[in-house]
Design an enzyme around this catalytic site. Structure first.
Site, PDB file in Angstrom:
ATOM      1  CB  CYS A 214      -0.938   0.015   1.207  1.00 35.15           C
ATOM      2  SG  CYS A 214      -0.074   0.032   2.772  1.00 35.15           S
TER       3      CYS A 214
ATOM      4  CB  CYS B  39      -3.460  -0.758   9.030  1.00 35.17           C
ATOM      5  SG  CYS B  39      -4.312  -0.908   7.451  1.00 35.17           S
TER       6      CYS B  39
HETATM    7 FE1  FES Z   1      -1.648   0.059   4.296  1.00 34.99          FE
HETATM    8 FE2  FES Z   1      -3.445   0.844   5.950  1.00 34.99          FE
HETATM    9  S1  FES Z   1      -3.732   0.421   3.854  1.00 34.99           S
HETATM   10  S2  FES Z   1      -1.352   0.681   6.308  1.00 34.99           S
END
Ligand code: FES
Length: 129
Positions: free
Chosen positions: A35, A104
């Site tokens: 991400c 996360c």
């Molecule tokens: Fe990667 Fe939240 S989407 S840390």
């Protein structure tokens, strides 16, 4: 759009302990290549306790809420206690995270652990603490 608990929304809207510590005793950085989110934890240690914990997070809402929660949970704890803060415990304290947001919570716990290990490594190398 994932559904967040009230605790997540609260920590996301009003994150605690955001910022940097000047001359920190330890710094821990963690990122997720998928991400692209990044977080950095700064710690100040006194008598084997986390006297201060701050963080900077470039990430999604859950990552910000996680960092905020981790910083609150870690503050005042001994290093040994703080090392026991796992992603699972963080997610539980936040009232749960959507499944696709669980990574996360890994970031927060790992960044804190790294900051503590950074401190311990420096100490071992003959730092001034
Ligand atoms: Fe990667 Fe939240 S989407 S840390």
């Amino acid at each position: 759009m994932p559904v967040y608990s009230q605790q997540v929304m609260d920590h996301f809207m009003n994150p605690r302990n955001v910022g940097e510590i000047e001359n920190p005793d330890g710094i821990g950085e963690e990122g997720n290549p998928v991400c692209g989110d990044m977080m950095t934890f700064y710690i100040k240690v006194k008598d084997n306790r986390l006297e201060d914990v701050k963080f900077k997070t470039f990430g999604c809402g859950a990552a910000i809420a996680v960092s905020s929660m981790v910083s609150e949970m870690a503050k005042g704890k001994t290093l040994e206690e703080a090392l026991k803060i796992t992603p699972k415990i963080v997610a539980e304290e936040l009232g749960g995270l959507p499944k696709n947001k669980f990574h996360c919570s890994n970031l927060g716990a790992q960044a804190l652990t790294r900051a503590i290990k950074d401190y311990l490594g420096k100490k071992k190398a003959g730092g001034d603490k």
